[in-house]
Design an enzyme around this catalytic site. Sequence first.
Site, PDB file in Angstrom:
ATOM      1  N   THR A  49       2.515  -3.580   6.962  1.00 49.83           N
ATOM      2  CA  THR A  49       3.761  -3.045   6.402  1.00 49.83           C
ATOM      3  C   THR A  49       4.818  -2.877   7.486  1.00 49.83           C
ATOM      4  O   THR A  49       6.003  -3.160   7.270  1.00 49.83           O
ATOM      5  CB  THR A  49       3.497  -1.699   5.712  1.00 49.83           C
ATOM      6  OG1 THR A  49       2.521  -1.884   4.677  1.00 49.83           O
ATOM      7  CG2 THR A  49       4.771  -1.141   5.104  1.00 49.83           C
ATOM      8  N   HIS A  52       6.282  -6.230   8.131  1.00 51.08           N
ATOM      9  CA  HIS A  52       7.234  -6.595   7.076  1.00 51.08           C
ATOM     10  C   HIS A  52       8.571  -5.873   7.281  1.00 51.08           C
ATOM     11  O   HIS A  52       9.645  -6.454   7.102  1.00 51.08           O
ATOM     12  CB  HIS A  52       6.666  -6.252   5.702  1.00 51.08           C
ATOM     13  CG  HIS A  52       5.586  -7.186   5.238  1.00 51.08           C
ATOM     14  ND1 HIS A  52       5.740  -8.551   5.226  1.00 51.08           N
ATOM     15  CD2 HIS A  52       4.333  -6.946   4.759  1.00 51.08           C
ATOM     16  CE1 HIS A  52       4.643  -9.122   4.766  1.00 51.08           C
ATOM     17  NE2 HIS A  52       3.774  -8.163   4.482  1.00 51.08           N
ATOM     18  N   HIS A  69       2.686   4.625  10.528  1.00 51.12           N
ATOM     19  CA  HIS A  69       1.981   5.556   9.645  1.00 51.12           C
ATOM     20  C   HIS A  69       0.485   5.642   9.939  1.00 51.12           C
ATOM     21  O   HIS A  69      -0.205   6.455   9.332  1.00 51.12           O
ATOM     22  CB  HIS A  69       2.209   5.178   8.176  1.00 51.12           C
ATOM     23  CG  HIS A  69       1.793   3.786   7.820  1.00 51.12           C
ATOM     24  ND1 HIS A  69       2.639   2.702   7.952  1.00 51.12           N
ATOM     25  CD2 HIS A  69       0.632   3.299   7.342  1.00 51.12           C
ATOM     26  CE1 HIS A  69       2.010   1.614   7.563  1.00 51.12           C
ATOM     27  NE2 HIS A  69       0.784   1.949   7.187  1.00 51.12           N
ATOM     28  N   ILE A 182      -7.095  -6.136   7.453  1.00 53.19           N
ATOM     29  CA  ILE A 182      -7.533  -5.421   6.258  1.00 53.19           C
ATOM     30  C   ILE A 182      -8.657  -6.170   5.568  1.00 53.19           C
ATOM     31  O   ILE A 182      -9.562  -5.557   4.981  1.00 53.19           O
ATOM     32  CB  ILE A 182      -6.338  -5.153   5.310  1.00 53.19           C
ATOM     33  CG1 ILE A 182      -6.606  -3.904   4.475  1.00 53.19           C
ATOM     34  CG2 ILE A 182      -6.022  -6.361   4.456  1.00 53.19           C
ATOM     35  CD1 ILE A 182      -6.533  -2.620   5.258  1.00 53.19           C
ATOM     36  N   GLY A 269      -3.347  -7.475  -1.467  1.00 57.35           N
ATOM     37  CA  GLY A 269      -2.316  -8.074  -0.627  1.00 57.35           C
ATOM     38  C   GLY A 269      -0.949  -7.923  -1.260  1.00 57.35           C
ATOM     39  O   GLY A 269      -0.775  -8.098  -2.472  1.00 57.35           O
ATOM     40  N   ILE A 270       0.055  -7.593  -0.447  1.00 60.88           N
ATOM     41  CA  ILE A 270       1.397  -7.305  -0.956  1.00 60.88           C
ATOM     42  C   ILE A 270       2.246  -8.585  -0.945  1.00 60.88           C
ATOM     43  O   ILE A 270       2.585  -9.103   0.122  1.00 60.88           O
ATOM     44  CB  ILE A 270       2.080  -6.215  -0.122  1.00 60.88           C
ATOM     45  CG1 ILE A 270       1.249  -4.920  -0.192  1.00 60.88           C
ATOM     46  CG2 ILE A 270       3.501  -5.962  -0.622  1.00 60.88           C
ATOM     47  CD1 ILE A 270       1.795  -3.790   0.646  1.00 60.88           C
ATOM     48  N   GLY A 297      -4.590   4.359   0.669  1.00 55.87           N
ATOM     49  CA  GLY A 297      -5.502   5.479   0.535  1.00 55.87           C
ATOM     50  C   GLY A 297      -4.733   6.785   0.508  1.00 55.87           C
ATOM     51  O   GLY A 297      -3.679   6.912   1.134  1.00 55.87           O
TER      52      GLY A 297
END
Length: 353
Positions: A49, A52, A69, A182, A269-270, A297
């Site tokens: 993320t 991205h 994060h 991941i 997956g995004i 999570g």
Amino acid sequence: MSVVAELPETMRAALLTAPRKFEVRDVPLPDCGPDDVLVKVERCGICGTDVHMFNGHYAPERLPIIPGHEFSGTVAATGINVSRFHKGQRVVADINIGCGHCYYCRRNEILNCAQMQQIGISRDGGFAEYVAVPGRLVIPAQGDQPFNLLALVEPVACVVRAARKADVRFGQSVVILGAGPIGNLHVQMMRLVGAAPIIVAEPFARRATMALDAGADIVVSDPAKLKSEVFKRTGGRGADVVIESVGLPKLYTLAFELIRPGGHVAAFGIPGPDDTIPLELLRTVLRENSIKGSVAGMGEDMHDALSLLAHGRFNTKAFTRRSASLEDIQTTFETLPDHPEALKVQISIGAAA
């Protein structure tokens, strides 16, 4: 603040000011409200993320922001209403901030809360010397685990939740599309829940080898052979579950071709905001297939991930061997594509182990 501490007025932080542009500079210390904990950050992992966001593909309207994060650190100070932590205590944090009382928050579906925010994504995060976290979301370490291990709690929590949502049972066949960071954690999670066989699709040779080391039963590197291999290994039926961990529409389409009648696709997956795939509705209905999404999570997932890591249930060597300094964050992000063999790069902010 209930913890008396000598704190600086400013801190070093990496602000993402524009796509592909970090500025490391002195900024004011975050406000620590009466219900907050101020965490002194030691390690913060780089997530997909974050990449991205760096490339301008996700939430560019939120810039400038301090991303990050996947952080771990110690308690630097607490708000006056927070009494269960002490200065110097090792902690991690659930980054998902919901209202705490709506329908979705009560069901641990905080990402659907209308007021939801995420630390490091929609508000300033852990690529800084300090980050402020609501006290109810701070989680104490289970002993003196090293900070590089603790910084993996958030990504492991993501696969914990994905396994819950996918409802994988003992002996069920699972295909994992992609063995990046991941995907590798998905492999290890599927091993823990008793999936068999675990089949991984990964064209990159080094990551294919690491997937085998992580517990995959077979890794298929040739896309042309994947479908036949899956059906051969599943008695001609197809897989019970296919986990898409990359975010490519063509892989989501493939996932539906690999599941058995009654099986389902675990969407993780995004993809891009405008990405779509064709779906054969009649075939999906008649075969009773389904798709189940999972993205992060939260809540108990974080506590379970911490316990799994603290008790050595995940092999984390490939995730903790590479780090970079906060001052070098711009170069680190620019050169990430040059190191596909590195499953995780962590930004080292403090000097502690």
